[in-house]
Every structure is written in structure tokens, then in C-alpha cells.
Design an enzyme around this catalytic site. Structure first.
Site, mmCIF file in Angstrom:
data_model
loop_
_atom_site.group_PDB
_atom_site.id
_atom_site.type_symbol
_atom_site.label_atom_id
_atom_site.label_comp_id
_atom_site.label_asym_id
_atom_site.label_seq_id
_atom_site.Cartn_x
_atom_site.Cartn_y
_atom_site.Cartn_z
ATOM 1 N N ASP A 30 41.298 26.029 52.668
ATOM 2 C CA ASP A 30 41.118 27.186 53.547
ATOM 3 C C ASP A 30 42.194 27.101 54.621
ATOM 4 O O ASP A 30 42.105 26.297 55.555
ATOM 5 C CB ASP A 30 39.708 27.135 54.165
ATOM 6 C CG ASP A 30 39.442 28.301 55.093
ATOM 7 O OD1 ASP A 30 40.404 28.975 55.509
ATOM 8 O OD2 ASP A 30 38.263 28.533 55.423
ATOM 9 N N LYS A 62 45.404 35.756 61.734
ATOM 10 C CA LYS A 62 45.636 34.682 62.709
ATOM 11 C C LYS A 62 47.147 34.447 62.810
ATOM 12 O O LYS A 62 47.847 35.353 63.236
ATOM 13 C CB LYS A 62 44.854 33.439 62.301
ATOM 14 C CG LYS A 62 43.325 33.705 62.285
ATOM 15 C CD LYS A 62 42.532 32.466 61.995
ATOM 16 C CE LYS A 62 41.047 32.712 62.128
ATOM 17 N NZ LYS A 62 40.379 32.964 60.850
ATOM 18 N N TYR A 87 37.580 55.578 48.169
ATOM 19 C CA TYR A 87 36.828 54.570 47.407
ATOM 20 C C TYR A 87 37.654 54.117 46.218
ATOM 21 O O TYR A 87 38.238 54.947 45.521
ATOM 22 C CB TYR A 87 35.517 55.169 46.885
ATOM 23 C CG TYR A 87 34.319 54.595 47.612
ATOM 24 C CD1 TYR A 87 34.118 53.223 47.652
ATOM 25 C CD2 TYR A 87 33.399 55.423 48.244
ATOM 26 C CE1 TYR A 87 33.036 52.689 48.323
ATOM 27 C CE2 TYR A 87 32.312 54.886 48.921
ATOM 28 C CZ TYR A 87 32.144 53.519 48.957
ATOM 29 O OH TYR A 87 31.083 52.989 49.623
ATOM 30 N N ARG A 137 42.880 42.499 60.326
ATOM 31 C CA ARG A 137 41.691 41.652 60.201
ATOM 32 C C ARG A 137 41.202 41.681 58.749
ATOM 33 O O ARG A 137 40.841 42.742 58.232
ATOM 34 C CB ARG A 137 40.604 42.222 61.118
ATOM 35 C CG ARG A 137 39.368 41.396 61.294
ATOM 36 C CD ARG A 137 38.757 41.700 62.627
ATOM 37 N NE ARG A 137 39.660 41.230 63.660
ATOM 38 C CZ ARG A 137 39.699 39.984 64.120
ATOM 39 N NH1 ARG A 137 38.849 39.077 63.673
ATOM 40 N NH2 ARG A 137 40.558 39.621 65.050
ATOM 41 N N GLU A 151 36.545 51.134 44.037
ATOM 42 C CA GLU A 151 35.896 49.952 43.437
ATOM 43 C C GLU A 151 36.582 49.601 42.131
ATOM 44 O O GLU A 151 36.915 50.487 41.336
ATOM 45 C CB GLU A 151 34.411 50.235 43.209
ATOM 46 C CG GLU A 151 33.617 50.087 44.481
ATOM 47 C CD GLU A 151 32.139 50.386 44.312
ATOM 48 O OE1 GLU A 151 31.642 50.386 43.175
ATOM 49 O OE2 GLU A 151 31.484 50.630 45.338
ATOM 50 N N THR A 153 42.433 33.986 56.121
ATOM 51 C CA THR A 153 42.334 35.292 56.752
ATOM 52 C C THR A 153 43.769 35.788 56.915
ATOM 53 O O THR A 153 44.724 35.026 56.714
ATOM 54 C CB THR A 153 41.666 35.196 58.138
ATOM 55 O OG1 THR A 153 42.318 34.180 58.897
ATOM 56 C CG2 THR A 153 40.196 34.877 58.019
HETATM 57 N N1 DSN Z 1 36.147 32.517 63.917
HETATM 58 C C1 DSN Z 1 37.421 32.035 63.473
HETATM 59 C C2 DSN Z 1 38.058 31.166 64.508
HETATM 60 O O1 DSN Z 1 38.030 31.541 65.655
HETATM 61 O O2 DSN Z 1 38.602 30.126 64.170
HETATM 62 C C3 DSN Z 1 37.333 31.390 62.184
HETATM 63 O O3 DSN Z 1 36.850 32.306 61.284
#
Ligand code: DSN
Length: 415
Positions: free
Chosen positions: A198, A227, A52, A233, A54, A224
Site C-alpha cells: 500500500d 497525496k 453511468y 481524491r 458500470e 490513493t
Molecule cells: N487518512 C489517510 C492519512 O491521513 O494518512 C490515510 O488514508
């Protein structure tokens, strides 16, 4: 690997193995997925899982946070360098949470945000009515130009003049063209709005200089990490220095509790990988592959939204093929090809049916595939879609897919 799990819980072990086989044996064309490296996976399952922490480095609510401080500072520093960001918060558990923290930093409930409509490439967290973003804020959806399938910045500007948003989201989940962050900045300046970019889908391309950077134009940048960036993740939120304190407070304690220190460690590893010259070559190949796949699909008489791609992604309009997105996704899966059904602009089908599928090349590129394989994949897709009622034909394609995936192993794990 997994020897402890195998011994202690064979049920879960067997399911993990199934997922491993699925990844190795199928063609992964979901545009938002990738295969993280072994170092990323090792860091993500490391002893930091147990801790933890925080708070933030140097200001924690728990004892024993020395190594946590060290790893979080390392991740922050690498992240800032990678994206040329003034401030980076590496704690968001996901892209949606990064977006939420930004909204909560500068907006009050009922304020207006503008972002791309879900069926015009946007994301649920960009103001869709079923998401917190559409329930807490008044949202104005941006639609793509009907003729080109692209963003028309003059239309966006006029919409902004009319609706006076307090924040504009520049970013997408299903848009295969370059996003002009500079133009979004001009629109924001014109109407006095904050700009949040984003870059979840294109983060890897941005890092490699293959897509224009959202900095210095944006006030906030979210993404994120799993990707095109090929990390664990998770999410990230970055901003100009002046918003740093506000953003940090809105992530913790605002919307999250304890950070996932194991994932932060894995993010640090992924950022390190993204700084290497090989990463640029990898991103270049993603785009080459995407263009080759698009060309192959066009040769097979598929219609693509916007007519092609500039990035890692392709949105296929299936209406001329007489098949809905959900059935196409199913048929392709039967043939060993993983994709996702996706709404297309002005789709008359519900989001669970859709008239399109979205395809992407980050994952197949990670396993070493190049343009020649993309051309072959386009033919597999075409044959599968044309064989919707022919189980034998789908089985035959699956065999050929398997031959291809066997030639390009990902992890090479053997029990
Ligand atoms: N769910 C993602 C996607 O597949 O583009 C975006 O967060």
C-alpha cells in the site's frame, strides 16, 4: 470560476470560498494532503460527472460510454506506464476500497493478514479491529522496533513464520522511513503469503524514483491518488497480470457500482502531470523540505519517532513537551498551521488524544516553499507549542504565518 454557483446558491458558494481561504492562508502540514492543479480540478468537475459506466472499457452495462471507454483506457495506460505495473484498475473510489478489493480477491473470511499496527504507522484498513479488515480477517499486527522506531525485518519474518499469514501488507500511513519491499517479498515467499504493498503515502516518491518501487516484488499494489501523487481524491489497485481478472471482478461488481468517471478523468490528468520532468523535481523538493523541517524541529528539541525522515513525513513524539497530540493540533490550528494528532508507537493515549502529531511537506512544497521556509515553520511550531496558554502569542504567530502564505499563493483565485 464558480460564477454559476455564486449566482444560484450563495450559501454553498460562501462556504466554498471559506475553504479556499483556509487553504490559501494556512500552512497545510497534513502529510496526506496536497493541492491538485487546476487541470486536475477541471477534469474532476467535468461533464463526466453525469455519466453511468458500470463495467469496464468495451464491456459496459450502459449505452453512451464511448468517451468513458476512451478516458478510462487513457488512465489505465498512463497508470501502468507510471508505476511499471502489469495491470491497473483505476476505479477504486479510495485507498481503503482498493485494499478491500485485493483482500476479497485472494482471501476468505477468517484468513490471516499481517500489517503494521495502527499506532506503529499502519492504516485502519490494514487489519484494525474497528475496520472491515479486522472484522472479516484474523489480523497479526507488526510493531516497530522500540529502540529504533523502525521496522525490524527479522522480527517480521519470525512473526510470519509463527502466524502463517495468507497476505502481508507492506505499507503505512505514519512511517517516515524507507519500506523495503524486497525484504517483504522474501518473507512472503518464505511463508507462502501474497504481498500487497500500500503505497498511498509515497506514490509520488515511487514514481519519481525517490523510494524503491513495490514492483516487481508485490502481487498487488494499492494507492490513493491525492497525496504525494497530487491528483484527485481517489484510489488505484494494480497487480500482476495473473490476478487482473480476479481484481477487476472484485472491484466491480464486487464492492463498487458505477465508477466515478469524472475522477477517472482527473486521475488521467494527474498521471500525465506525474510523467513530466517537473514532477521529479517537485518530489525531490518534498524530501529536501521534509528533512529540513525535521532538522529544524530537532533544533527546537522535539523528539521524532525514528529520529528523522527519509520521505515526505515526520512523526513527532510530544511527550517531552508535556502536551498531548489533540491539544497540539488545536494550538497549531490557532496559529494558522494545520496538522493532525497521531498515535506514536506504544502510545498509552487513546487515538482521539494521542501523544504525537504527524507533519508532512507535500502541500507546502506545491506552493513553492523551500528549506528556508521549513526552518521558519519549525520555529513557528515550537513557539506555538510553547505558547499553548497565550492567545496573543498564537495570534502573532498566525500573522507571521499569513505573511508567509501570502508570499506563496496556491491558486491565486480572485472573485
Ligand atoms: N487518512 C489517510 C492519512 O491521513 O494518512 C490515510 O488514508
Amino acid at each position: 470560476m464558480f460564477e454559476h454557483l455564486k449566482k444560484s446558491d450563495s450559501e454553498v458558494y460562501e462556504i466554498v470560498k471559506k475553504e479556499y481561504r483556509r487553504q490559501e492562508e494556512c500552512l497545510e502540514l497534513i502529510a496526506s494532503e496536497n493541492f491538485a492543479s487546476y487541470p486536475v480540478l477541471e477534469a474532476a468537475s467535468s461533464f463526466f460527472t453525469n455519466k453511468y459506466a458500470e463495467g469496464y472499457p468495451g464491456k459496459r452495462y450502459y449505452g453512451g460510454c464511448g468517451p468513458c471507454d476512451e478516458i478510462e483506457r487513457t488512465a489505465q495506460e498512463r497508470c501502468r506506464k507510471l508505476f511499471n505495473a502489469e495491470h491497473a484498475n483505476v476505479q477504486p473510489h479510495s485507498g481503503t476500497q482498493a485494499n478491500m478489493a485485493v483482500y476479497f480477491s485472494v482471501l476468505s473470511p477468517g484468513d490471516t493478514i499481517m500489517g503494521m499496527h495502527l499506532s506503529h504507522g499502519g492504516h485502519l484498513s490494514h487489519g484494525h479491529p474497528t475496520s472491515f479488515s479486522g472484522r472479516y480477517f484474523h489480523t497479526v499486527p507488526i510493531e516497530l522496533d522500540r529502540r529504533t522506531g523502525m521496522i525490524d525485518y527479522d522480527v517480521v519474518n519470525r512473526l510470519a513464520e509463527k502466524t502463517k499469514p495468507k497476505l502481508i501488507v507492506a505499507g503505512a500511513s505514519a512511517y517516515s522511513r524507507i519500506i523495503d519491499f524486497k525484504k517483504f517479498r522474501e518473507i512472503c515467499d518464505h511463508v507462502g503469503a501474497y504481498l500487497m504493498s500500500d503505497i498511498a503515502h509515497i506514490a509520488g516518491l515511487v514514481v519519481a524514483g525517490l523510494h524503491p518501487s513495490p514492483f516487481p516484488h508485490s502481487d498487488f499494489v494499492t494507492t490513493t491518488t491525492h497525496k504525494t501523487l497530487r491528483g484527485p481524491r481517489g484510489g488505484l489497485a494494480m497487480c500482476r497480470k495473473e490476478f487482473a481478472e480476479l481484481l477487476d471482478k472484485n472491484i466491480f461488481p464486487g464492492i463498487q457500482g458505477g465508477p466515478f468517471m469524472h475522477i477517472i478523468a482527473a486521475k488521467a490528468v494527474a498521471f500525465g502531470e506525474a510523467m513530466k520532468p517537473e514532477f521529479r523535481l517537485y518530489q525531490e523538493q518534498i524530501v529536501k523540505n521534509s528533512k529540513a523541517l525535521a532538522e529544524g524541529l530537532i533544533e527546537e528539541k522535539f523528539n521524532l519517532v525514528s529520529g528523522g525522515t527519509d520521505n515526505h513525513m515526520i512523526l513527532v513524539d510530544l511527550r517531552n513537551k508535556g502536551i498531548k497530540g489533540n491539544l497540539a493540533q488545536y494550538i497549531l490550528e490557532e496559529a494558522g498551521i494545520t496538522s493532525n494528532k497521531n498515535s506514536i508507537p506504544n502510545d498509552t493515549e487513546k487515538p482521539f488524544i494521542t501523544s504525537g502529531i504527524r507533519l508532512g511537506t507535500p502541500a507546502v512544497t506545491t506552493r513553492g516553499m523551500k528549506e528556508a521556509q521549513m526552518k521558519q515553520i519549525a520555529v513557528f511550531i515550537s513557539r506555538a507549542i510553547n505558547s499553548a496558554d497565550n492567545k496573543e502569542a498564537l495570534k502573532e504567530i498566525k500573522k507571521e504565518v499569513r505573511k508567509m502564505t501570502d508570499t506563496f499563493p496556491i491558486y491565486g483565485w480572485t472573485e
